[in-house]
Design an enzyme around this catalytic site. Structure first.
Site, PDB file in Angstrom:
ATOM      1  CD  GLU A  62      -3.210   1.070   1.809  1.00 42.50           C
ATOM      2  OE1 GLU A  62      -3.927   2.090   1.897  1.00 42.50           O
ATOM      3  OE2 GLU A  62      -3.559  -0.045   2.228  1.00 42.50           O
ATOM      4  CB  THR A  63       4.098   2.065   1.609  1.00 44.85           C
ATOM      5  OG1 THR A  63       3.619   1.906   2.946  1.00 44.85           O
ATOM      6  CG2 THR A  63       5.125   3.178   1.549  1.00 44.85           C
TER       7      THR A  63
END
Length: 140
Positions: A62-63
Site C-alpha cells: 500500500e505504501t
C-alpha cells in the site's frame, strides 16, 4: 505536477514519523509507472511465529502503490487514497529483506490500479498485491 523535482531523498523524507519509517520500509527507485522499495524481515515485521507478518507485506504494497499514484497526479490539487487492496501470500520468510516493485496497471483521472510484487533477496515470490487508488481533490 510538482514545483520542485521529486527525488528519492524527498520520497524517503515522507516516511519520517510514520508507520512506514517504523517498519523500516525504504524507497529505492521510481520512474514513470513504477516504484520500488524494500523492507526488513525482523522483530518489527514478524508475527508471533517469527515469520513475516502478512499485514506488513500489505503495508509495504500500500505504501508503494499510494506514493506511486501520488507521483502521477497534480500534487497541488489532488490526493491519492486507497479504495481496495488484496494480497496473496505465497511464501513465508523469517529473516533478511523483502523487495517490492509496484507497477501501474491503470492511471485514470479518478482511479488508479497498481500491482505490487514482493520477493525475497533471491527473487522468490513472497506476496502479490493489487490496489485500487481513488484520486480525490485535496481539502481546501
Amino acid at each position: 505536477m510538482h514545483k520542485n523535482p521529486i527525488t528519492l531523498d524527498t520520497l524517503n523524507e515522507w516516511r519520517k514519523n510514520t508507520m512506514v519509517e517504523h517498519l523500516g520500509i525504504e524507497l529505492t527507485e521510481f520512474g514513470e509507472g513504477y516504484i520500488c522499495g524494500k523492507m526488513p524481515v525482523d522483530h518489527r515485521t514478524h508475527q508471533p511465529m517469527g515469520l513475516l507478518h502478512g499485514g506488513a507485506s500489505v503495508a509495504l504494497a500500500e505504501t508503494l502503490a499510494s506514493i506511486g499514484a501520488f507521483l502521477h497526479v497534480d500534487q497541488t490539487t489532488k490526493a491519492c487514497v486507497g479504495l481496495e487492496i488484496n494480497a496473496n501470500h505465497i511464501r513465508s520468510i523469517r529473516e533478511g529483506w523483502v523487495y517490492a516493485r509496484a507497477t501501474a496497471i491503470h492511471i485514470g483521472r479518478t482511479t488508479q490500479v497498481w500491482e505490487t510484487k514482493i520477493t525475497t533477496e533471491t527473487g522468490e515470490p513472497v506476496c502479490i498485491s493489487r490496489m485500487t487508488v481513488a484520486v480525490i481533490d485535496k481539502p481546501r
